[in-house]
Enzyme design. Structure first.
Site, PDB file in Angstrom:
ATOM      1  N   GLY A  13      -0.046 -10.677  -1.945  1.00  0.00           N
ATOM      2  CA  GLY A  13       1.002 -10.415  -2.975  1.00  0.00           C
ATOM      3  C   GLY A  13      -0.493  -9.761  -4.507  1.00  0.00           C
ATOM      4  O   GLY A  13       0.144  -9.880  -5.850  1.00  0.00           O
ATOM      5  N   SER A  14      -1.192  -9.526  -3.721  1.00  0.00           N
ATOM      6  CA  SER A  14      -1.523  -7.915  -5.101  1.00  0.00           C
ATOM      7  C   SER A  14      -0.801  -6.779  -5.194  1.00  0.00           C
ATOM      8  O   SER A  14      -0.877  -6.655  -7.372  1.00  0.00           O
ATOM      9  CB  SER A  14      -3.180  -8.044  -4.366  1.00  0.00           C
ATOM     10  OG  SER A  14      -2.978  -6.610  -3.929  1.00  0.00           O
ATOM     11  N   MET A  91       5.788  -7.897   6.306  1.00  0.00           N
ATOM     12  CA  MET A  91       5.570  -6.861   7.284  1.00  0.00           C
ATOM     13  C   MET A  91       6.283  -7.517   8.442  1.00  0.00           C
ATOM     14  O   MET A  91       5.707  -7.623   9.661  1.00  0.00           O
ATOM     15  CB  MET A  91       4.140  -7.937   7.962  1.00  0.00           C
ATOM     16  CG  MET A  91       3.064  -7.160   6.744  1.00  0.00           C
ATOM     17  SD  MET A  91       2.886  -5.869   6.514  1.00  0.00           S
ATOM     18  CE  MET A  91       1.286  -5.395   6.418  1.00  0.00           C
ATOM     19  N   LEU A  93       9.728  -5.601   9.616  1.00  0.00           N
ATOM     20  CA  LEU A  93      10.576  -4.879   9.928  1.00  0.00           C
ATOM     21  C   LEU A  93      12.594  -5.087   9.363  1.00  0.00           C
ATOM     22  O   LEU A  93      13.043  -6.549   9.548  1.00  0.00           O
ATOM     23  CB  LEU A  93      11.301  -4.377  11.493  1.00  0.00           C
ATOM     24  CG  LEU A  93      10.554  -2.629  11.418  1.00  0.00           C
ATOM     25  CD1 LEU A  93      10.741  -2.554  12.911  1.00  0.00           C
ATOM     26  CD2 LEU A  93      10.513  -1.226  10.890  1.00  0.00           C
ATOM     27  N   ILE A  94      13.416  -4.804   8.228  1.00  0.00           N
ATOM     28  CA  ILE A  94      14.750  -5.106   8.049  1.00  0.00           C
ATOM     29  C   ILE A  94      15.244  -4.580   9.069  1.00  0.00           C
ATOM     30  O   ILE A  94      15.438  -2.933   9.107  1.00  0.00           O
ATOM     31  CB  ILE A  94      14.980  -4.556   6.836  1.00  0.00           C
ATOM     32  CG1 ILE A  94      13.752  -4.895   5.708  1.00  0.00           C
ATOM     33  CG2 ILE A  94      16.187  -5.026   6.540  1.00  0.00           C
ATOM     34  CD1 ILE A  94      14.324  -5.089   4.737  1.00  0.00           C
ATOM     35  N   ASN A 109       9.462   0.841   0.082  1.00  0.00           N
ATOM     36  CA  ASN A 109       8.013   0.320   0.525  1.00  0.00           C
ATOM     37  C   ASN A 109       6.902   0.734   0.381  1.00  0.00           C
ATOM     38  O   ASN A 109       7.160   2.166  -0.725  1.00  0.00           O
ATOM     39  CB  ASN A 109       8.078  -0.288   2.174  1.00  0.00           C
ATOM     40  CG  ASN A 109       7.299  -0.498   2.648  1.00  0.00           C
ATOM     41  OD1 ASN A 109       7.030  -1.882   2.488  1.00  0.00           O
ATOM     42  ND2 ASN A 109       6.841  -0.070   3.848  1.00  0.00           N
ATOM     43  N   HIS A 111       3.236   1.925   1.753  1.00  0.00           N
ATOM     44  CA  HIS A 111       2.025   2.038   3.042  1.00  0.00           C
ATOM     45  C   HIS A 111       1.485   2.640   2.466  1.00  0.00           C
ATOM     46  O   HIS A 111       1.119   3.530   1.617  1.00  0.00           O
ATOM     47  CB  HIS A 111       3.136   2.474   4.012  1.00  0.00           C
ATOM     48  CG  HIS A 111       2.338   2.765   5.339  1.00  0.00           C
ATOM     49  ND1 HIS A 111       2.563   1.693   5.777  1.00  0.00           N
ATOM     50  CD2 HIS A 111       1.297   3.079   5.802  1.00  0.00           C
ATOM     51  CE1 HIS A 111       2.594   1.736   6.753  1.00  0.00           C
ATOM     52  NE2 HIS A 111       0.864   2.828   6.420  1.00  0.00           N
TER      53      HIS A 111
END
Ligand code: GAR
Length: 207
Positions: A13-14, A91, A93-94, A109, A111
């Site tokens: 959660g950074s 982590m 996939l939706i 998102n 990446h």
């Protein structure tokens, strides 16, 4: 227009914390309404609690399939009146069509590579192992595919001096923490760019 945000995170959660800090300092005009996580042990939960942000745990094991899991996420987003869904180290996939349709061009998102290079997990290690001298980060809209969807923003990071994948991660994450709040803020201004083209972002009508 302050943009109403939900963050989805599975781990540390950074990026979530960087977004909270940018909101608090006034650099990002957003209201973070909820953290949704699939991982009850995610350190991101502590980050949310410290900031007074409600947490919803939506775990794969509680649903018969991925579609119904994502339906539950959609219910939470609708309940909070979320306009922009920010994946920050989420982590999974939706897969839910209802969720993808209802929040089309409203799920983003980040990446840690210059997509389409090095999608999936351990992108920084993939780049290091490949011997890439330049990698970077990509912020993009989410569709049903892995680390795909229209690109909003990319930034190159020189990794030629890095001696390990860990060093690559460190160099890239610093830039992620600056870039993600900046891009979320651009949604609050009612505009963003896709592939260099200007696009308007409007408030989401309540369904
Ligand atoms: C970040 O580096 C993010 O770009 C990456 O996970 C990390 C989460 O770190 N996401 C992906 O690899 C998505 N395919 P954080 O939990 O400290 O924000």
């Amino acid at each position: 227009m302050t943009v109403k945000v939900a963050v989805l995170a599975s781990g540390r959660g950074s990026n979530f914390k960087a977004l909270i800090d940018a909101v608090e300092s006034g650099d990002c005009d957003a209201r973070i309404l909820v953290l949704i996580t699939n991982n009850p042990d995610a350190p991101a939960i502590t980050v949310a609690k410290q900031a007074g942000i409600p947490v919803e745990i939506v775990q794969r094991m509680d649903f018969p399939d991925r579609g119904s899991m994502d339906d539950r996420i959609k219910v939470i987003l609708d309940k909070h009146g979320v306009e922009l869904v920010v994946l920050a180290g989420y982590m999974l996939l939706i897969k839910g069509k209802k969720l993808l349709d209802a929040y089309k061009m409203r799920i983003i998102n980040i990446h840690p590579a210059l997509l389409p290079s090095f999608p999936g997990v351990d992108a920084q290690k993939q780049a290091f192992d490949y011997g890439a001298r330049i990698s970077g980060l990509t912020i993009h809209f989410v569709d049903e595919n892995l680390d795909a969807g229209p690109i909003i923003y990319q930034e190159a990071v020189d990794i030629s001096g890095c001696k390990s994948a860990g060093e690559v991660s460190k160099k890239i994450i610093e830039r992620e923490h600056a870039a993600y709040p900046m891009i979320v803020d651009s949604f609050s201004k009612g505009h963003y760019a896709v592939d260099g083209r200007h696009v308007r972002f409007a408030p989401k009508p309540r369904s």
